[in-house]
Design a protein around this motif. Structure first.
Motif, short mmCIF file in Angstrom:
data_model
loop_
_atom_site.label_atom_id
_atom_site.label_comp_id
_atom_site.label_asym_id
_atom_site.label_seq_id
_atom_site.Cartn_x
_atom_site.Cartn_y
_atom_site.Cartn_z
N GLY A 210 -20.55 25.84 5.12
CA GLY A 210 -19.42 25.35 4.33
C GLY A 210 -19.35 23.84 4.30
N ALA A 211 -19.56 23.21 5.46
CA ALA A 211 -19.56 21.75 5.52
C ALA A 211 -20.70 21.16 4.71
N THR A 212 -21.85 21.83 4.74
CA THR A 212 -23.00 21.35 3.97
C THR A 212 -22.72 21.43 2.48
N ALA A 213 -22.13 22.55 2.05
CA ALA A 213 -21.80 22.70 0.63
C ALA A 213 -20.80 21.65 0.18
N GLU A 214 -19.80 21.39 1.03
CA GLU A 214 -18.80 20.37 0.70
C GLU A 214 -19.44 18.99 0.63
N THR A 215 -20.31 18.70 1.59
CA THR A 215 -20.99 17.40 1.59
C THR A 215 -21.90 17.26 0.38
N ASP A 216 -22.62 18.32 0.05
CA ASP A 216 -23.50 18.28 -1.12
C ASP A 216 -22.71 17.99 -2.39
N LEU A 217 -21.52 18.58 -2.47
CA LEU A 217 -20.67 18.33 -3.65
C LEU A 217 -20.25 16.87 -3.70
N GLU A 218 -19.87 16.31 -2.57
CA GLU A 218 -19.48 14.90 -2.53
C GLU A 218 -20.68 14.00 -2.83
N LEU A 219 -21.84 14.35 -2.29
CA LEU A 219 -23.04 13.56 -2.56
C LEU A 219 -23.43 13.63 -4.04
N GLU A 220 -23.20 14.78 -4.63
CA GLU A 220 -23.49 14.91 -6.06
C GLU A 220 -22.60 13.97 -6.88
N GLY A 221 -21.31 13.89 -6.49
CA GLY A 221 -20.41 12.97 -7.18
C GLY A 221 -20.83 11.52 -7.00
N LEU A 222 -21.25 11.16 -5.77
CA LEU A 222 -21.71 9.80 -5.52
C LEU A 222 -22.99 9.50 -6.28
N ALA A 223 -23.87 10.51 -6.39
CA ALA A 223 -25.11 10.31 -7.13
C ALA A 223 -24.82 10.05 -8.61
N GLY A 224 -23.82 10.76 -9.15
CA GLY A 224 -23.44 10.51 -10.53
C GLY A 224 -22.88 9.12 -10.72
N ALA A 225 -22.02 8.69 -9.79
CA ALA A 225 -21.47 7.33 -9.86
C ALA A 225 -22.58 6.29 -9.71
N ARG A 226 -23.53 6.57 -8.84
CA ARG A 226 -24.65 5.64 -8.63
C ARG A 226 -25.48 5.52 -9.90
N GLY A 227 -25.71 6.66 -10.55
CA GLY A 227 -26.47 6.64 -11.79
C GLY A 227 -25.80 5.84 -12.89
N ALA A 228 -24.45 5.78 -12.82
CA ALA A 228 -23.73 5.01 -13.82
C ALA A 228 -23.78 3.52 -13.52
N VAL A 229 -23.93 3.16 -12.25
CA VAL A 229 -23.94 1.74 -11.86
C VAL A 229 -25.31 1.11 -12.02
N VAL A 230 -26.36 1.87 -11.71
CA VAL A 230 -27.72 1.32 -11.68
C VAL A 230 -28.12 0.62 -12.98
N PRO A 231 -27.84 1.19 -14.17
CA PRO A 231 -28.28 0.51 -15.40
C PRO A 231 -27.70 -0.88 -15.59
N SER A 232 -26.58 -1.18 -14.95
CA SER A 232 -25.95 -2.49 -15.12
C SER A 232 -26.53 -3.55 -14.18
N ILE A 233 -27.48 -3.18 -13.35
CA ILE A 233 -28.08 -4.11 -12.40
C ILE A 233 -29.45 -4.52 -12.92
N PRO A 234 -29.75 -5.82 -12.97
CA PRO A 234 -31.08 -6.26 -13.44
C PRO A 234 -32.19 -5.62 -12.62
N GLY A 235 -33.32 -5.38 -13.28
CA GLY A 235 -34.42 -4.68 -12.65
C GLY A 235 -34.93 -5.35 -11.39
N ALA A 236 -35.10 -6.68 -11.43
CA ALA A 236 -35.61 -7.40 -10.26
C ALA A 236 -34.64 -7.30 -9.10
N LEU A 237 -33.35 -7.42 -9.38
CA LEU A 237 -32.34 -7.33 -8.33
C LEU A 237 -32.30 -5.92 -7.74
#
Length: 298
Positions: A210-237
């Motif tokens: 149960g804790a793993t499933a809950e954590t995976d769900l939270e990590l999935e949300g963070l991964a989505g937020a991360r995917g939204a932030v990455v394009p705004s960062i220059p490639g070299a940085l």
């Protein structure tokens, strides 16, 4: 931001005052900061758009993309560490270890039971032979065939000796019986404890799942937020950020704010010349602290 803007504008007033008195002004960090900071009107408009209790949203909105990326990655790392250190994991490991110990003890108990069975069969064979000998001696003693008193006394002594041996064997049989009962109780206790442990282990595994499933769900949300932030960062940085994340000495904190002269990652205050050079770098440039090598966010 408003406080820095006011400080920078105060420095500008000082510059104008010095120029009026004929003093040459060398651009320092305050002047460069003033160029980079938003105007007083923009700061006031941003503050007015927020309620007095919404300071957290104001700070998050002003967070640069690379720092936001680091924040998301730090949250993901914290979630994984929390899952790895879940109390149920330690309890599960202890339960599995105890289950193994019980299994080993049961194997030894079963082996002792097997050896005891062998001893019981051997003792039963001795008793059978002894009883047969006693019957034969008694038959000869009371058959009337032997009439010599000396032979009769010898047969009686032989019979008495066999009866004494039979009593000894009976004591051995009683000892084997007690050992068998002790082993039976031990096996029952081990089986009962093993059954309880099995239920506890199943419950702990369900908790971890149960804790793993809950954590995976939270990590999935963070991964989505991360995917939204990455394009705004220059490639070299972004490449420099990902490379620095592999260095264990930084513990995942690879970016830090630069307040004009001090790296807030290692709290090193740079010389004014080096600080000015850093502040004059374009926003897309990859700038690192000379001491800790963290990426500096200006």
């Amino acid at each position: 931001v408003v406080e820095k803007r006011l400080e920078a504008e105060g420095d500008r007033d000082a510059v104008e005052a010095q120029e009026r008195h004929g003093v040459r002004w060398l651009p320092g960090r305050a002047a460069i900061l003033a160029e980079r900071l938003p105007s007083r009107g923009a700061c006031a408009a941003l503050a007015a758009s927020r309620s007095p209790c919404d300071s957290r949203g104001l700070l998050e909105e002003a967070l640069p993309p690379v720092l936001e990326l680091q924040r998301l990655d730090a949250q993901a790392t914290a979630l994984r560490m929390r899952l790895a250190a879940h109390p149920a994991r330690a309890a599960l490991a202890a339960g599995v270890a105890e289950q193994g110990r019980i299994g080993a003890e049961r194997v030894l108990a079963v082996e002792r039971r097997r050896v005891l069975d062998v001893e019981e069969r051997a003792l039963a064979a001795r008793v059978t032979d002894l009883v047969a000998g006693m019957s034969e001696t008694e038959a000869m003693l009371y058959s009337g065939v032997v009439r010599s008193s000396k032979e009769l006394v010898g047969l009686q002594h032989e019979l008495d000796g066999r009866k004494s041996q039979r009593r000894q064997l009976e004591e051995e049989e009683f000892g084997l019986l007690e050992r068998g009962e002790t082993l039976a109780r031990e096996l029952l206790a081990l089986d009962a404890r093993s059954e309880v442990l099995e239920k506890e282990i199943e419950a702990l595994r369900a908790t971890i799942a149960g804790a793993t499933a809950e954590t995976d769900l939270e990590l999935e949300g963070l991964a989505g937020a991360r995917g939204a932030v990455v394009p705004s960062i220059p490639g070299a940085l972004l490449a420099a950020y990902e490379k620095l994340r592999t260095e264990s000495r930084l513990n995942g904190l690879v970016t830090a704010r630069f307040d004009g002269q001090t790296c807030r990652g290692c709290n090193t205050t740079l010389p004014i010349v080096a600080a000015t050079r850093i502040l004059r770098e374009p926003d897309t440039a990859v700038v690192q602290c000379p001491r800790c090598r963290r990426l500096l966010v200006r």
